[in-house]
Design an enzyme around this catalytic site. Sequence first.
Site, PDB file in Angstrom:
ATOM      1  N   CYS A 193       0.843  -1.193   0.000  1.00 32.08           N
ATOM      2  CA  CYS A 193       0.000   0.000   0.000  1.00 32.08           C
ATOM      3  C   CYS A 193       0.877   1.242   0.000  1.00 32.08           C
ATOM      4  CB  CYS A 193      -0.932   0.043   1.206  1.00 32.08           C
ATOM      5  SG  CYS A 193      -1.919   1.561   1.211  1.00 32.08           S
ATOM      6  N   GLY A 216      -4.010  -4.710 -12.552  1.00 33.67           N
ATOM      7  CA  GLY A 216      -3.477  -3.407 -12.940  1.00 33.67           C
ATOM      8  C   GLY A 216      -4.121  -2.979 -14.246  1.00 33.67           C
TER       9      GLY A 216
END
Lengths: 244, 303
Positions: free
Chosen positions: B131, B244
């Site tokens: 993250c 992605g």
Amino acid sequence: MKKGIFTVVSNREIAKNTYEMVLSGDTSAITAPGQFVNIELQGFYLRRPISVCDVERSSLTIIYKVVGKGTEYMSRLSAGAELDLLSGLGNGYSLGESGERPLLIGGGAGVPPMYELCKVLLKEGKKPVVIMGFNTEDEIFYRERFEALGAETVVATADGSVGVKGFVTDGMDTVGEYSYVYVCGPEPMLKAVYDKSVTSGQFSFEERMGCGFGACMGCTCKTKYGSKRICKDGPVLFKEEIIW
Amino acid sequence: MVNTEVTLSGVKLSNPVIPASGTFGYGYEFSELYDINILGALSFKGTTKEPRFGNPTPRIAEAEGGLLNAVGLQNPGIDKVISEELPRLRKVFRKPIVANISGFSVDEYAYCCERIDKEEQVEIIEVNISCPNVHNGGMSFGTTTEGASEVARAVKSVTKKPVYMKLSPNVTDIAAIAEACVNAGADGISLINTLMGMRLDLRRRKPIIANVTGGLSGPCVFPVALRMVWQVYERVKVPIMGLGGVSSAEDVIEMMLAGATAVQVGAANLKDPYASMNIINRLPQVMEKLGIDNLSEIIGGAH
């Protein structure tokens, strides 16, 4: 929430940098004044959340200010253009608490949701008083539309060119007793009305959103009752729960 | 009839499409729109030991072909996820759940994974060491081979469920990190998390996002993600969840040809809440067009 294709019926400039767009399509997901739609625009990744100003069974009206590339693109759309909308987003205003004489206070681009709210309250036999705040005369829109509904209407302009000189809070000084406040506008205005109002009320907030339907946690704010998503648990918050 | 089934570390998925953590909440918003049991699996919102409000707003900015977010791991904490969110999710979702776990220390990762290990419907644990929006945690474990393997080892020692390490693209050699995770016992790799970026507000002359930087996702990152899946596939032998910018059935197949066994859909769910459903519905048709009978046979097929 519903996803659907809407067709632009009309799109015209009604005040400085301010446009009114009428869209036809299935509006059945819209259940309360103060809800918003999230509009997909060709060439932009994120949708644009815009509050609903007026709604009929198969059409809705939005009013938006050109502030960036997305709204600039919207302003160039003509009748017949098709847009993908998520409709019926957000909680909207709750009517049960209004009392007999609520104030409907809108500042600039915060005025539009007051129109549908005003219509509904009038239909319920209430006597809403509309206070609209603008910077200058050329920004004013919908004054005559509110008057045509039969609502008592007060305009405040920051430069004093029309109506009360000053802000919506100065307009509040001129209306006498009221039962409740419904508010939408920029955050400093919300705060000013929050501080000045002597009754309870509901305040509609703005935030940059990712999805607009509660999935991404992009627009969360703190309230006295815990974290809330502006897009899903709001945009309308009760006065009692707001933390500034 | 084409076959869309794939298997991730022994967990059978009816198709390879999984909504990515943080773009699907706990599924409720989407289950109001369509039957989410169509999904291969679901990766829920990143969960930490303590409840987290996340970062101040604004947390979102737009980019060409994508968006930046700096939500900062907002979540109700592992206790509430287990006592409230999972039981609610179970009512609407019968497919495998991927539990996405994050932390600020190795102990915290291990604690949460040990707790979630007891949840039957959780079939895979996805450990987020990537993250970009929290400080002193998240990505700091994912940017070194030592940090990544330390977390992987700790987590593996407390659970029997398959552990997938979710990797950051903000590194010089992602394949080396993947290899370190596998050597430490990881059963699989998820990649990529978001790419760190930023935008400025020209009127205020300040960053749009309150956290200054955010993570970039959306179709604009797809080629980067694909390249990294390719590189990791060449280096390790474990299954890969590729993500992605995946936005279409064709993207799913491209990711699989590069080496992914399953494919996560992220930002696309935010732009179009029906995105995952539409990708799944179109998958058989695209397979037929490309002459693919059995989807699991194309994994890594481009190498």
